[in-house]
Motif scaffolding. Structure first.
Motif, PDB file in Angstrom:
ATOM      1  N   LEU A  15       0.844  -1.188   0.000  1.00  0.00           N
ATOM      2  CA  LEU A  15       0.000   0.000   0.000  1.00  0.00           C
ATOM      3  C   LEU A  15       0.882   1.242   0.000  1.00  0.00           C
ATOM      4  O   LEU A  15       1.956   1.250   0.598  1.00  0.00           O
ATOM      5  CB  LEU A  15      -0.856  -0.003   1.270  1.00  0.00           C
ATOM      6  N   SER A  16       0.426   2.258  -0.729  1.00  0.00           N
ATOM      7  CA  SER A  16       1.095   3.548  -0.628  1.00  0.00           C
ATOM      8  C   SER A  16       0.139   4.667  -1.023  1.00  0.00           C
ATOM      9  O   SER A  16      -0.909   4.407  -1.617  1.00  0.00           O
ATOM     10  CB  SER A  16       2.355   3.581  -1.483  1.00  0.00           C
ATOM     11  N   GLY A  17       0.506   5.896  -0.660  1.00  0.00           N
ATOM     12  CA  GLY A  17      -0.365   7.035  -0.955  1.00  0.00           C
ATOM     13  C   GLY A  17       0.429   8.284  -1.280  1.00  0.00           C
ATOM     14  O   GLY A  17       1.631   8.354  -1.009  1.00  0.00           O
ATOM     15  N   HIS A  26       5.552  15.899  -8.822  1.00  0.00           N
ATOM     16  CA  HIS A  26       6.857  16.314  -9.351  1.00  0.00           C
ATOM     17  C   HIS A  26       7.722  15.081  -9.611  1.00  0.00           C
ATOM     18  O   HIS A  26       7.333  13.956  -9.287  1.00  0.00           O
ATOM     19  CB  HIS A  26       7.521  17.337  -8.428  1.00  0.00           C
ATOM     20  N   ASN A  29       8.272  12.595  -6.751  1.00  0.00           N
ATOM     21  CA  ASN A  29       7.155  11.668  -6.505  1.00  0.00           C
ATOM     22  C   ASN A  29       7.179  10.548  -7.546  1.00  0.00           C
ATOM     23  O   ASN A  29       6.919   9.378  -7.241  1.00  0.00           O
ATOM     24  CB  ASN A  29       5.790  12.356  -6.630  1.00  0.00           C
ATOM     25  N   TYR A 136      -0.593  13.740  12.107  1.00  0.00           N
ATOM     26  CA  TYR A 136      -0.436  13.261  10.728  1.00  0.00           C
ATOM     27  C   TYR A 136       0.163  11.836  10.673  1.00  0.00           C
ATOM     28  O   TYR A 136      -0.377  10.956   9.985  1.00  0.00           O
ATOM     29  CB  TYR A 136       0.452  14.291  10.006  1.00  0.00           C
ATOM     30  N   ASP A 143      -3.477   4.256   7.806  1.00  0.00           N
ATOM     31  CA  ASP A 143      -3.595   3.940   6.371  1.00  0.00           C
ATOM     32  C   ASP A 143      -2.922   2.609   6.067  1.00  0.00           C
ATOM     33  O   ASP A 143      -3.434   1.774   5.316  1.00  0.00           O
ATOM     34  CB  ASP A 143      -2.868   4.993   5.513  1.00  0.00           C
ATOM     35  N   VAL A 152       5.665  -1.072   2.095  1.00  0.00           N
ATOM     36  CA  VAL A 152       5.141   0.256   1.759  1.00  0.00           C
ATOM     37  C   VAL A 152       6.169   0.967   0.867  1.00  0.00           C
ATOM     38  O   VAL A 152       7.214   1.408   1.358  1.00  0.00           O
ATOM     39  CB  VAL A 152       4.894   1.073   3.049  1.00  0.00           C
ATOM     40  N   PRO A 153       5.905   1.028  -0.443  1.00  0.00           N
ATOM     41  CA  PRO A 153       6.877   1.681  -1.338  1.00  0.00           C
ATOM     42  C   PRO A 153       6.792   3.209  -1.260  1.00  0.00           C
ATOM     43  O   PRO A 153       5.801   3.801  -1.672  1.00  0.00           O
ATOM     44  CB  PRO A 153       6.481   1.175  -2.740  1.00  0.00           C
ATOM     45  N   GLY A 155       9.453   7.086  -0.851  1.00  0.00           N
ATOM     46  CA  GLY A 155      10.779   7.688  -0.907  1.00  0.00           C
ATOM     47  C   GLY A 155      11.370   7.794   0.496  1.00  0.00           C
ATOM     48  O   GLY A 155      10.690   7.566   1.502  1.00  0.00           O
ATOM     49  N   GLN A 158       9.961   9.429   3.847  1.00  0.00           N
ATOM     50  CA  GLN A 158       8.872   8.826   4.630  1.00  0.00           C
ATOM     51  C   GLN A 158       9.364   7.773   5.634  1.00  0.00           C
ATOM     52  O   GLN A 158       8.571   7.140   6.322  1.00  0.00           O
ATOM     53  CB  GLN A 158       7.825   8.184   3.704  1.00  0.00           C
ATOM     54  N   LYS A 193      15.646   9.759  -3.184  1.00  0.00           N
ATOM     55  CA  LYS A 193      15.621  11.176  -2.830  1.00  0.00           C
ATOM     56  C   LYS A 193      16.097  11.983  -4.038  1.00  0.00           C
ATOM     57  O   LYS A 193      17.299  12.115  -4.269  1.00  0.00           O
ATOM     58  CB  LYS A 193      16.505  11.418  -1.604  1.00  0.00           C
ATOM     59  N   MET A 204      13.659  17.583  -3.596  1.00  0.00           N
ATOM     60  CA  MET A 204      12.658  18.252  -4.429  1.00  0.00           C
ATOM     61  C   MET A 204      11.321  18.088  -3.710  1.00  0.00           C
ATOM     62  O   MET A 204      10.957  16.983  -3.323  1.00  0.00           O
ATOM     63  CB  MET A 204      12.619  17.585  -5.810  1.00  0.00           C
TER      64      MET A 204
HETATM   65  P1  TYM Z   1       3.969  12.860  -0.497  1.00  0.00           P
HETATM   66  O1  TYM Z   1       2.651  13.172  -1.110  1.00  0.00           O
HETATM   67  O2  TYM Z   1       4.769  13.984   0.068  1.00  0.00           O
HETATM   68  O3  TYM Z   1       4.893  12.132  -1.533  1.00  0.00           O
HETATM   69  C1  TYM Z   1       4.455  11.007  -2.277  1.00  0.00           C
HETATM   70  C2  TYM Z   1       5.616  10.050  -2.501  1.00  0.00           C
HETATM   71  O4  TYM Z   1       6.691  10.701  -3.195  1.00  0.00           O
HETATM   72  C3  TYM Z   1       7.913  10.481  -2.483  1.00  0.00           C
HETATM   73  N1  TYM Z   1       8.780  11.665  -2.660  1.00  0.00           N
HETATM   74  C4  TYM Z   1      10.037  11.618  -3.120  1.00  0.00           C
HETATM   75  N2  TYM Z   1      10.809  10.605  -3.532  1.00  0.00           N
HETATM   76  C5  TYM Z   1      12.051  10.897  -3.978  1.00  0.00           C
HETATM   77  N3  TYM Z   1      12.545  12.160  -4.039  1.00  0.00           N
HETATM   78  C6  TYM Z   1      11.800  13.217  -3.621  1.00  0.00           C
HETATM   79  N4  TYM Z   1      12.297  14.450  -3.714  1.00  0.00           N
HETATM   80  C7  TYM Z   1      10.481  12.969  -3.142  1.00  0.00           C
HETATM   81  N5  TYM Z   1       9.472  13.762  -2.689  1.00  0.00           N
HETATM   82  C8  TYM Z   1       8.424  12.943  -2.390  1.00  0.00           C
HETATM   83  C9  TYM Z   1       7.492  10.321  -1.038  1.00  0.00           C
HETATM   84  O5  TYM Z   1       8.472   9.635  -0.289  1.00  0.00           O
HETATM   85  C10 TYM Z   1       6.209   9.518  -1.191  1.00  0.00           C
HETATM   86  O6  TYM Z   1       6.494   8.150  -1.346  1.00  0.00           O
HETATM   87  N6  TYM Z   1       2.902  11.038   3.998  1.00  0.00           N
HETATM   88  C11 TYM Z   1       2.898  10.719   2.578  1.00  0.00           C
HETATM   89  C12 TYM Z   1       1.509  10.328   2.057  1.00  0.00           C
HETATM   90  C13 TYM Z   1       0.900   9.175   2.761  1.00  0.00           C
HETATM   91  C14 TYM Z   1       1.335   7.824   2.715  1.00  0.00           C
HETATM   92  C15 TYM Z   1       0.439   7.095   3.534  1.00  0.00           C
HETATM   93  C16 TYM Z   1       2.369   7.176   2.043  1.00  0.00           C
HETATM   94  C17 TYM Z   1      -0.184   9.227   3.589  1.00  0.00           C
HETATM   95  N7  TYM Z   1      -0.456   7.973   4.042  1.00  0.00           N
HETATM   96  C18 TYM Z   1       0.563   5.709   3.725  1.00  0.00           C
HETATM   97  C19 TYM Z   1       2.494   5.798   2.240  1.00  0.00           C
HETATM   98  C20 TYM Z   1       1.608   5.076   3.056  1.00  0.00           C
HETATM   99  C21 TYM Z   1       3.342  11.942   1.834  1.00  0.00           C
HETATM  100  O7  TYM Z   1       3.196  13.061   2.273  1.00  0.00           O
HETATM  101  O8  TYM Z   1       3.807  11.707   0.588  1.00  0.00           O
END
Ligand code: TYM
Length: 341
Positions: A15-17, A26, A29, A136, A143, A152-153, A155, A158, A193, A204
């Protein structure tokens, strides 16, 4: 793994979100998470959702939130998530997330929540600290634990959220008996990252990066090329992968490597003796080549919001089934009285 788990033994669940905090995802993501989500669909029973409840921690106009929620789901699909195989849904369509989030809040210490780095960073940057922002990570734990997710895949940013999720699952199981699956993070090396193009020592980010530091997936190709051409590098001229010493150049090499499917060392070797201008031009070409079909698929998907809503409703039906089973176990474990029917 608890006996109560409903995960399919042959295809463990993941699962992921993502938060709908912008009209466009971007490149971080995309490369840090979405590419990985797509690749995992064959081997896992996948649940991918738009974290709209989490997005409420950033004050947003309701109409804008609705538009971004649809756009984020559409980007999952445009990026290659197949909604016939993976459940694509909206977090708020499964109210049990908030209920399990409450249970997680009641298991978390006040100091423990306040020590989370993202909370501390956001407060330090002046974001108003609602109780929602503080809790949060507990909603995020809910989730994940709702779906008995084995992995949980996400970045690298997290990782701490996954650690607290594991702690909370273990705490719950110790206190109430084996009920929840303790998940593992699934963080890909290299792309975990993606850095800001203007400030390559910072990630980013939708909220932290300047427009020139970001590559939005929905951006006009000429603007993407311009941002890549003006990426900050360094004063020597050698193209070499060295994230510590040469963060800007290394970031460009990683972006190229993931999108072209070439090991980063081979990309670096191909630019031996060539300048940064050549590297930037080729990275821009590779990014635009990958994003052009993505943008075309997006425009088809956004042209038919009813179909998108149908996909989300279908995903919510699948998610609700699992959520219902988990909540029965959780309610029973913590001692909530079932309603007499
Ligand atoms: P969010 O919306 O900030 O980012 C979504 C996903 O993108 C990854 N990510 C990155 N990976 C590499 N380089 C970067 N610069 C970069 N910026 C963002 C994030 O690691 C993420 O995988 N809290 C989470 C949302 C969430 C969630 C969950 C994720 C809510 N519930 C349950 C997994 C499981 C978030 O704000 O992701």
């Amino acid at each position: 793994m608890p006996a109560a788990s409903t995960a399919d033994a042959a295809r463990p669940r993941i699962l992921s979100g993502m938060q709908p905090t912008s009209d466009s995802l971007h490149l971080g993501n995309y490369l840090g998470a979405l590419v990985n989500w797509v690749g995992l669909q064959d081997d896992f029973d996948a649940y991918y959702f738009v974290a709209d409840l989490h997005a409420l921690t950033v004050p947003t106009d309701p109409q804008v939130l609705r538009r971004r929620t649809r756009a984020t789901a559409a980007q999952f699909i445009a990026g290659g998530v197949d909604p016939t195989r993976s459940a694509v849904f909206c977090q708020s369509h499964i109210p049990a997330h908030a209920e399990l989030g409450w249970v997680m809040n009641c298991l978390t210490g006040d100091g423990e929540a306040r020590r989370m780095t993202q909370f501390k960073d956001k407060v330090a940057k002046g974001q108003s600290a609602s109780v929602g922002l503080l809790t949060y990570p507990m909603l995020m734990a809910a989730d994940i634990l709702m779906y008995d997710a084995a992995y949980v895949p996400v970045g690298e940013d997290q990782r701490q959220h996954l650690e607290i999720t594991r702690d909370l699952a273990e705490r719950f199981n110790t206190r109430f008996g084996e009920t929840l699956v303790v998940p593992d993070p699934y963080i890909v090396k290299g792309a975990a990252k993606i850095m800001d193009l203007q400030e390559p020592t910072a990630k980013m980010s939708k909220t932290g990066s300047s427009p020139k530091g970001l590559i939005d997936l929905m951006e006009d190709p000429s603007r993407i090329a311009k941002n890549i051409r003006s990426a900050v590098t360094d004063t020597d001229a050698e193209v070499r992968y060295d994230p510590e010493g040469k963060p800007g150049v290394s970031n460009l090499l990683v972006i190229h490597s993931v999108l072209s499917g070439t090991p980063v060392a081979d990309v670096a070797d191909a630019f031996a003796g060539r300048g940064y201008g050549d590297l930037k031009q080729e990275v821009a070409d590779v990014v635009i080549e990958a994003l052009t079909p993505f943008q075309q698929r997006m425009s088809t998907l956004l042209d038919d919001p009813a179909e998108l809503d149908r996909i989300l409703a279908d995903g919510a039906d699948r998610a609700a089934e699992v959520a219902h089973a988990t909540m029965s176990r959780v309610r029973d474990a913590v001692g909530l009285l079932p309603a007499a029917r």
